[in-house]
Scaffold this active site. Sequence first.
Site, PDB file in Angstrom:
ATOM      1  N   GLU A  84      -6.768   4.289   2.013  1.00 15.94           N
ATOM      2  CA  GLU A  84      -6.169   5.540   2.478  1.00 15.94           C
ATOM      3  C   GLU A  84      -6.952   6.760   1.977  1.00 15.94           C
ATOM      4  O   GLU A  84      -6.405   7.683   1.402  1.00 15.94           O
ATOM      5  CB  GLU A  84      -4.697   5.599   2.069  1.00 15.94           C
ATOM      6  N   ARG A  88      -3.418  -5.066  10.712  1.00 12.46           N
ATOM      7  CA  ARG A  88      -3.283  -4.579   9.336  1.00 12.46           C
ATOM      8  C   ARG A  88      -2.711  -5.646   8.408  1.00 12.46           C
ATOM      9  O   ARG A  88      -3.064  -5.696   7.227  1.00 12.46           O
ATOM     10  CB  ARG A  88      -2.402  -3.323   9.333  1.00 12.46           C
ATOM     11  N   ASP A 125       3.709  -2.623   4.034  1.00 17.35           N
ATOM     12  CA  ASP A 125       3.949  -1.511   3.102  1.00 17.35           C
ATOM     13  C   ASP A 125       5.436  -1.348   2.811  1.00 17.35           C
ATOM     14  O   ASP A 125       6.042  -0.368   3.230  1.00 17.35           O
ATOM     15  CB  ASP A 125       3.371  -0.215   3.683  1.00 17.35           C
ATOM     16  N   GLU A 134       3.601  -6.405  -6.808  1.00 14.90           N
ATOM     17  CA  GLU A 134       4.034  -5.005  -6.723  1.00 14.90           C
ATOM     18  C   GLU A 134       5.279  -4.894  -5.855  1.00 14.90           C
ATOM     19  O   GLU A 134       5.271  -5.265  -4.678  1.00 14.90           O
ATOM     20  CB  GLU A 134       2.917  -4.123  -6.153  1.00 14.90           C
ATOM     21  N   GLU A 186      11.442   4.222  -0.512  1.00 16.93           N
ATOM     22  CA  GLU A 186      10.683   4.953   0.497  1.00 16.93           C
ATOM     23  C   GLU A 186      11.136   4.619   1.910  1.00 16.93           C
ATOM     24  O   GLU A 186      11.348   5.517   2.734  1.00 16.93           O
ATOM     25  CB  GLU A 186       9.192   4.654   0.335  1.00 16.93           C
ATOM     26  N   GLU A 238      19.398  -3.195   6.676  1.00 15.02           N
ATOM     27  CA  GLU A 238      18.517  -3.864   7.632  1.00 15.02           C
ATOM     28  C   GLU A 238      19.147  -3.899   9.020  1.00 15.02           C
ATOM     29  O   GLU A 238      18.459  -3.695  10.029  1.00 15.02           O
ATOM     30  CB  GLU A 238      18.236  -5.279   7.127  1.00 15.02           C
ATOM     31  N   TRP A 272      -2.540   4.104  11.805  1.00 18.72           N
ATOM     32  CA  TRP A 272      -2.171   3.355  10.602  1.00 18.72           C
ATOM     33  C   TRP A 272      -1.956   1.860  10.835  1.00 18.72           C
ATOM     34  O   TRP A 272      -1.613   1.136   9.891  1.00 18.72           O
ATOM     35  CB  TRP A 272      -0.908   3.960   9.979  1.00 18.72           C
TER      36      TRP A 272
END
Length: 674
Positions: free
Chosen positions: A281, A331, A360, A382, A388, A506, A536
């Site tokens: 990025e 991606r 992500d 991670e 977010e 969800e 993206w």
Amino acid sequence: MDYRMCWLEYRGLPADVAGKLKDWFSSVSILEPGSSVLKDEIRRFSERSIGITPRFYSRPLKKEKYIMVGRLESLPIKLDVNLGEEGFMLRTIEWNGSKILLVTGETKKALVYGIFDLMKRIRLGEDIEKMNVLAKPKAKFRMLNHWDNLDGTIERGYAGNSIFFKDNRIIINQRTKDYARLLASIGINGVVINNVNVKKREVYLIDSIYLKKLKKLADIFREYGIKIYLSINFASPVYLGGLDTADPLDERVARWWREKARGIYDYIPDFGGFLVKADSEFNPGPHMFGRTHAEGANMLARALAPFGGVVIWRAFVYNCLQDWRDYKTDRAKAAYDNFKPLDGQFDDNVIIQIKYGPMDFQVREPVNPLFGGMEKTNQILELQITQEYTGQQIHLCFLGTLWKEILEFDTFAKGEGSYVKRIVDGTLFDRENNGFAGVSNVGDSVNWTGHDLAQANLYAFGRLAWNPDEEIERIVEEWIKLTFGDDEKVLENVSYMLMKSHRTYEKYTTPFGLGWMVNPGHHYGPNPEGYEYSKWGTYHRANWEAIGVDRTSRGTGYTLQYHSPWKEIYDDINTCPEDLLLFFHRVRYDHRLKSGKTLLQTMYDLHFEGVEEVEEFIKKWEELKDRVSPDIFERVKERLHMQLEHAKEWRDVINTYFYRRTGIPDEKGRKIYP
């Protein structure tokens, strides 16, 4: 103090319980030099929960009952136990005419963990007379990543401003110490204090102008067994050192980093190391100079190695300039394609930090195939504690249930039983430097996390990082009791809300692994095509007939990155788990699911169900009006009502989008906007 202490609010214990504990806590033997942290925590608990101020001694006592705290080597009693660097033991014994509760370990930080665990167990009702606990963390690295900027802002932060920075200064105050207490109480042993996107001002954090203040910060965290780390900019030799290159194979660059590392360790002898977002990025990295990630990471690692430091290198690398017309680039494949060929090329003090999924932190993604794909490389899992894409701490969305599913995922890398949790604790591939990283949800708000119930996400992360085998239901029960007390109705209702909340979120947002139907930039609220024509790589390619990206062997080939049987399971629309159906397959709206309903009708139903479940959460919370403190009740109530309004917006926007795409109405005749 203008903030609460979350699960460390030490309330008064019932009179009968406090009465039994007074004899134990009236006298405490601490056989540990420089033990102010231990004394402070014991005193704080004793005064607030039991109602007495203990007397401290530095020797064994002749007393009927007392607590003895000390390293194994300093105890007058010889114990044959192997606790390792961070393990501790709580054991009630009889010795020399006394009943003694031992809190012991091989290091000071083990004693800190032991004291916090003792306080927790007492508050949860365990009998001090029968204490017998031996606990060791499963993973070596249990870290938080703060995305805090020097100006005090937080990237993807939803709980106020930074507790570390303000106006390009480092902040150190009472809250700094209290934060260290919170983290130590859940076993966190490392904190990256600044954003992985290292901007031009943040580059200077490794320079002498900030190191004096960083030393003071490290001194505080060290007392609680926590190392500090810094995110760095790979091009720092250019920005700070005046070099004309940051090529990792240029000796001038390597020398610059060696000198910079030496300078940092002069101030902070136990500095943890660097976190690096490179070639990602628009952040600079070794690819700019024709070098590999291994060459870039190893150069930094060799600068830190003499001091015991590590380089944590993020695997979040992908083409962020994709043309939406490009149907071949995927991606989801990028992390594996970039890092799998480098397996075995990284130095021992390099750790690759891998997001749980290949995209992500979407509401639901499959487990990243790099877990199980790299056998000769240290790995950190991670997770994103900050919400977010999961409601930004306005929506109640407990993530512990999702994380538990991830940890229990069997990669089949070495046959059955090759769980993600066995990879990140290092046992599957016999790796020492493995562990967990959580992107922090903490800010300077009164409750630390914006939404009071979002504290449960921070607590659950720490508990799972310490022991990924722990049952999530037990963790939830612990957090509720430690935070709200023993009220059974509070336990029942809040547990119900937390355990259901991720699935509820969800339902009214993006089920079936769809993802990315959010507003660009800030990522809050519905926008079905917000990222559909972007650079993206975030596409669902919906038309009037079907939706989803074909990631099977007949499409982008992403499924081939998994071990069998997952590659075959995911490859077949009939065996692919339905909660990931649209991640792996392009599916017609009239496709029948296992329920017998079409994909489209199920999409309608889920969005209506999700809103109804939020309404149920509000009712559950209203029942607790006189059972939780008024300020918490009102804050949570306000957020739940905001969640309801936003859930309705999600429902109406997404359902309308699909209705307008297909012209197919809801079978149940509910309101959808034509």
